[in-house]
Design a protein around this motif. Structure first.
Motif, PDB file in Angstrom:
ATOM      1  N   GLU A  52       0.804  -1.227   0.000  1.00  0.00           N
ATOM      2  CA  GLU A  52       0.000   0.000   0.000  1.00  0.00           C
ATOM      3  C   GLU A  52       0.827   1.262   0.000  1.00  0.00           C
ATOM      4  N   LYS A  53       2.151   1.119   0.308  1.00  0.00           N
ATOM      5  CA  LYS A  53       2.966   2.329   0.406  1.00  0.00           C
ATOM      6  C   LYS A  53       3.170   2.909  -0.988  1.00  0.00           C
ATOM      7  N   GLU A  54       2.174   3.656  -1.413  1.00  0.00           N
ATOM      8  CA  GLU A  54       2.321   4.312  -2.698  1.00  0.00           C
ATOM      9  C   GLU A  54       3.117   5.583  -2.452  1.00  0.00           C
ATOM     10  N   VAL A  55       3.437   6.260  -3.562  1.00  0.00           N
ATOM     11  CA  VAL A  55       4.175   7.503  -3.368  1.00  0.00           C
ATOM     12  C   VAL A  55       3.198   8.615  -2.976  1.00  0.00           C
ATOM     13  N   LEU A  56       2.990   8.704  -1.668  1.00  0.00           N
ATOM     14  CA  LEU A  56       2.092   9.745  -1.182  1.00  0.00           C
ATOM     15  C   LEU A  56       2.964  10.833  -0.575  1.00  0.00           C
ATOM     16  N   SER A  57       2.882  12.023  -1.132  1.00  0.00           N
ATOM     17  CA  SER A  57       3.742  13.107  -0.654  1.00  0.00           C
ATOM     18  C   SER A  57       3.329  13.508   0.753  1.00  0.00           C
ATOM     19  N   ALA A  58       4.265  14.182   1.452  1.00  0.00           N
ATOM     20  CA  ALA A  58       3.954  14.634   2.812  1.00  0.00           C
ATOM     21  C   ALA A  58       2.757  15.584   2.769  1.00  0.00           C
ATOM     22  N   GLY A  59       2.708  16.403   1.739  1.00  0.00           N
ATOM     23  CA  GLY A  59       1.606  17.364   1.604  1.00  0.00           C
ATOM     24  C   GLY A  59       0.270  16.668   1.517  1.00  0.00           C
ATOM     25  N   SER A  60       0.216  15.602   0.713  1.00  0.00           N
ATOM     26  CA  SER A  60      -1.070  14.928   0.553  1.00  0.00           C
ATOM     27  C   SER A  60      -1.442  14.158   1.819  1.00  0.00           C
ATOM     28  N   GLN A  61      -0.421  13.711   2.568  1.00  0.00           N
ATOM     29  CA  GLN A  61      -0.708  13.062   3.865  1.00  0.00           C
ATOM     30  C   GLN A  61      -1.397  14.049   4.801  1.00  0.00           C
ATOM     31  N   VAL A  62      -0.870  15.297   4.814  1.00  0.00           N
ATOM     32  CA  VAL A  62      -1.449  16.314   5.692  1.00  0.00           C
ATOM     33  C   VAL A  62      -2.901  16.580   5.284  1.00  0.00           C
ATOM     34  N   VAL A  63      -3.145  16.712   3.975  1.00  0.00           N
ATOM     35  CA  VAL A  63      -4.504  16.946   3.486  1.00  0.00           C
ATOM     36  C   VAL A  63      -5.397  15.781   3.906  1.00  0.00           C
ATOM     37  N   GLY A  64      -4.893  14.547   3.712  1.00  0.00           N
ATOM     38  CA  GLY A  64      -5.672  13.353   4.033  1.00  0.00           C
ATOM     39  C   GLY A  64      -6.017  13.273   5.507  1.00  0.00           C
TER      40      GLY A  64
END
Ligand code: C5P
Length: 328
Positions: free
Chosen positions: A166-178
């Motif tokens: 599941e570890k896709e390339v999720l940027s730190a920014g998108s983690q914060v949004v999520g």
């Protein structure tokens, strides 16, 4: 006695409904789909319509199948009491926002982080129940809610292999949004549920009439959502494109969910609803393991499951010695 029966019956049906919905959705993902996929926004609208229709039938039954009584009750309660009806726009609007927030969360976070973080709604629900309904929880009950939250989070904790996949390339920014989206959804879930509970318990109106009012706004918001997101596709191939038997099953189970949640909130409460859905997460995961074989239970899963069960017993523990007999 009758109300206690309704309480446990509604909680039991909620466990059944949540488990079936999760399993059907999982099963539909394992099937090879041919042709266009159904539009999620359309499924929301159809479920809302089904819910309203069923509630109208239930009100019809409550009034001994008299068309005249049905007509007059709907007029009296919905059209002639616009303020009462408008009150339901608040939870309905919040639920619509919440469903969209969860979509934002899922697009920016991996499914496991999303599910684990969303368990915080158990605490927000308790906090809103205390502040808005004046409910009093003892030390054991707060403790049991913390144990429940930890237990459900552990049950949904990803196994080593799943988390690597599941570890896709999720940027730190998108983690914060999520994460922000999930946290806002936790607050909205707690608030909307408790607000609906306050409306249901403070008025004598039938829960089904209240649900029609809620569903009417849900339908309007859902239609707006469908036209905004999928307007073009609906004009091209209609709103029922890609529907098959499984889609109808999911839609029907979702509509049933709305009805059962309303009954649980009326006859039990939002906190007990949290216990029922937590138990059904364990149940659906176990059935999924035996039946669909798409899940390998780990030690962490069993630890989580034990914590959920312990929490369930602990929550009821302090209630018995209480003096107030209405708190069954
Ligand atoms: O995550 P949570 O438990 O807050 O989700 C509640 C869900 O139940 C929402 O998706 C909401 O649309 C639905 N609901 C409903 N009818 C009700 C109450 C809630 O469909 N009477």
């Amino acid at each position: 006695m009758a109300s206690s029966r309704l309480k446990y019956m509604s909680l039991g049906v909620l466990v059944f409904q949540t488990t079936s919905l999760v399993l059907t959705m999982r099963y539909s993902r394992t099937l090879q789909s041919e042709g266009p996929r159904y539009l999620a926004s359309s499924a929301v609208v159809v479920a809302e319509l089904l819910k309203i229709l069923t509630c109208v039938l239930l009100v019809f039954k409550e009034h001994s199948y008299s068309m005249r009584a049905l007509n007059s009750i709907l007029r009296q309660e919905i059209i002639h009491k616009p303020i009462e009806t408008l009150k339901l726009a608040i939870p309905s609007g919040i639920y619509t926002l919440q469903n969209n927030l969860l979509y934002v969360a899922l697009s920016n976070l991996d499914a496991a982080t999303y599910q684990v973080t969303y368990q915080l709604k158990i605490l927000t629900t308790a906090l809103f129940s205390v502040s808005m309904l004046g409910r009093r929880l003892g030390v054991y009950q707060w403790l049991s809610l913390l144990i429940l939250m930890t237990g459900v989070a552990l049950v949904q904790w990803p196994s080593e292999s799943a988390s690597a996949a599941e570890k896709e390339v999720l940027s730190a920014g998108s983690q914060v949004v999520g994460v922000t989206a999930v946290l806002v959804a936790c607050c909205s879930s707690g608030f909307a549920g408790v607000y609906f509970e306050k409306i249901l318990k403070e008025s004598k109106q039938s829960v089904w009439v209240r649900n029609i009012q809620l569903g009417m706004f849900g339908l309007v918001f859902g239609l707006i959502g469908m036209l905004l997101y999928d307007g073009e596709r609906v004009r091209e191939s209609g709103m029922f494109q890609g529907y098959n038997t499984l889609t109808w099953t999911v839609v029907a189970l979702q509509a049933l969910g709305g009805l059962v949640i309303a009954a649980v909130i009326k006859y039990a409460d939002n906190i007990l609803k949290g216990f029922a859905t937590s138990l059904s997460i364990i149940l659906s995961t176990l059935i999924s393991y035996f039946w669909l074989q798409d899940f390998e239970p780990t030690g962490v899963f069993f630890l989580g499951a034990i914590l959920v069960i312990v929490a369930t017993f602990l929550y009821g523990y302090e209630v018995k010695p209480a003096v107030n007999p209405s708190r069954a």
